[in-house]
Write an enzyme that holds these catalytic residues in place. Structure first.
Site, mmCIF file in Angstrom:
data_model
loop_
_atom_site.group_PDB
_atom_site.id
_atom_site.type_symbol
_atom_site.label_atom_id
_atom_site.label_comp_id
_atom_site.label_asym_id
_atom_site.label_seq_id
_atom_site.Cartn_x
_atom_site.Cartn_y
_atom_site.Cartn_z
ATOM 1 N N CYS A 196 3.510 2.631 5.157
ATOM 2 C CA CYS A 196 3.137 4.135 5.172
ATOM 3 C C CYS A 196 1.771 3.993 5.005
ATOM 4 O O CYS A 196 0.764 3.667 4.456
ATOM 5 C CB CYS A 196 3.642 4.875 3.899
ATOM 6 S SG CYS A 196 2.947 6.365 3.635
ATOM 7 N N VAL A 197 1.283 4.952 6.193
ATOM 8 C CA VAL A 197 -0.245 4.930 6.316
ATOM 9 C C VAL A 197 -0.480 6.544 6.466
ATOM 10 O O VAL A 197 -0.221 7.057 7.468
ATOM 11 C CB VAL A 197 -0.672 4.513 7.909
ATOM 12 C CG1 VAL A 197 -2.158 4.643 7.969
ATOM 13 C CG2 VAL A 197 -0.446 2.945 7.918
ATOM 14 N N ILE A 198 -1.249 6.927 5.373
ATOM 15 C CA ILE A 198 -1.519 8.374 5.432
ATOM 16 C C ILE A 198 -2.652 8.634 6.039
ATOM 17 O O ILE A 198 -3.923 8.107 5.929
ATOM 18 C CB ILE A 198 -1.342 8.849 3.895
ATOM 19 C CG1 ILE A 198 -0.135 8.590 3.274
ATOM 20 C CG2 ILE A 198 -1.679 10.235 3.760
ATOM 21 C CD1 ILE A 198 0.123 8.820 1.902
ATOM 22 N N HIS A 200 -9.619 5.287 10.620
ATOM 23 C CA HIS A 200 -9.206 3.930 10.204
ATOM 24 C C HIS A 200 -7.543 4.326 10.507
ATOM 25 O O HIS A 200 -6.903 3.285 10.884
ATOM 26 C CB HIS A 200 -9.279 3.950 8.722
ATOM 27 C CG HIS A 200 -8.824 2.846 7.946
ATOM 28 N ND1 HIS A 200 -9.078 1.379 8.199
ATOM 29 C CD2 HIS A 200 -7.554 2.690 7.273
ATOM 30 C CE1 HIS A 200 -8.283 0.552 7.440
ATOM 31 N NE2 HIS A 200 -7.622 1.397 7.050
ATOM 32 N N GLU A 208 -9.703 10.757 6.211
ATOM 33 C CA GLU A 208 -10.769 11.775 6.814
ATOM 34 C C GLU A 208 -11.629 10.782 8.114
ATOM 35 O O GLU A 208 -12.348 11.210 8.708
ATOM 36 C CB GLU A 208 -12.017 11.976 5.846
ATOM 37 C CG GLU A 208 -11.310 12.958 4.732
ATOM 38 C CD GLU A 208 -12.476 13.187 3.458
ATOM 39 O OE1 GLU A 208 -13.561 12.589 3.615
ATOM 40 O OE2 GLU A 208 -12.019 13.953 2.821
ATOM 41 N N GLU A 262 -0.886 -6.048 7.965
ATOM 42 C CA GLU A 262 -0.144 -7.087 7.815
ATOM 43 C C GLU A 262 1.065 -7.294 8.231
ATOM 44 O O GLU A 262 1.518 -8.290 8.251
ATOM 45 C CB GLU A 262 -0.562 -7.828 6.408
ATOM 46 C CG GLU A 262 -1.914 -7.962 5.882
ATOM 47 C CD GLU A 262 -2.783 -6.669 5.807
ATOM 48 O OE1 GLU A 262 -3.949 -6.891 6.004
ATOM 49 O OE2 GLU A 262 -2.067 -5.735 5.271
ATOM 50 N N TRP A 318 0.994 -1.124 -0.067
ATOM 51 C CA TRP A 318 -0.103 0.073 -0.061
ATOM 52 C C TRP A 318 0.768 1.269 0.030
ATOM 53 O O TRP A 318 2.019 1.145 0.763
ATOM 54 C CB TRP A 318 -0.930 -0.102 1.342
ATOM 55 C CG TRP A 318 -2.074 0.769 1.186
ATOM 56 C CD1 TRP A 318 -2.082 2.184 1.580
ATOM 57 C CD2 TRP A 318 -3.451 0.616 0.510
ATOM 58 N NE1 TRP A 318 -3.399 2.896 1.403
ATOM 59 C CE2 TRP A 318 -3.990 1.578 0.834
ATOM 60 C CE3 TRP A 318 -3.734 -0.348 -0.273
ATOM 61 C CZ2 TRP A 318 -5.461 1.702 0.147
ATOM 62 C CZ3 TRP A 318 -5.095 -0.319 -0.911
ATOM 63 C CH2 TRP A 318 -5.753 0.796 -0.614
#
Length: 158
Positions: free
Chosen positions: A89-91, A97, A94, A67, A31
């Site tokens: 990387c988790v951006i 999550h 809104e 994961e 991702w």
């Protein structure tokens, strides 16, 4: 320390141990691929620069950052793997999550590290937007992949 005050690619060469016989796993989230591939290149090149042997660097891909914990466990349970570097990387979006994923991954990787008594490195960016992610994946703030690799090396020398 905020990355805006430190370059992630700068590190002290103190406590750098000989890693020529050490085996590393690098787990990469698919991702945000543009970001995670840059993180991988940073970690991989830093390991090589510091003396790792190509054959001793194992890459595994996972669909997303969530994961990483299970994949880290699978790699850490292998007795020949001495350190696991997890890159993702988790951006911020809104919804909440972002919070759930980031907390779960941080907790999961910590648990794996403690369970297997091995360095399991949190190389996961948690930026507000794509620009901040790129700034930390080889951009103006350096590369979190470099920092993750050096952290693994230094922990092996502890």
């Amino acid at each position: 320390m905020a990355t805006s005050l430190k370059n992630l690619s700068d590190y002290s060469s103190a406590n750098i141990t000989n890693i020529s016989s050490r085996k590393f796993a690098i787990i990469v989230s698919e991702w945000n691929t543009e970001v995670t591939e840059a993180l991988y290149q940073g970690a991989y090149q830093t390991l090589l620069k510091e003396g790792a042997v190509v054959e001793n660097i194992i890459r595994k891909n996972v669909p997303g950052s969530y994961e990483l914990s299970l994949a880290a466990q699978w790699m850490a349970q292998q007795t020949d793997i001495e350190a696991v570097i997890c890159l993702g990387c988790v951006i911020q979006g809104e919804t909440k999550h972002f919070d759930f994923i980031c907390n779960a991954v941080a907790y999961g990787l910590t648990e794996v590290s403690l369970k297997y008594n091995k360095p399991v490195i949190f190389g996961v960016l948690t930026p507000n937007n794509q620009e901040q992610a790129m700034d930390r994946a080889g951009g103006k703030h350096g590369n979190k992949g470099d920092e993750a690799a050096i952290t693994a090396i230094k922990m092996l020398g502890f």
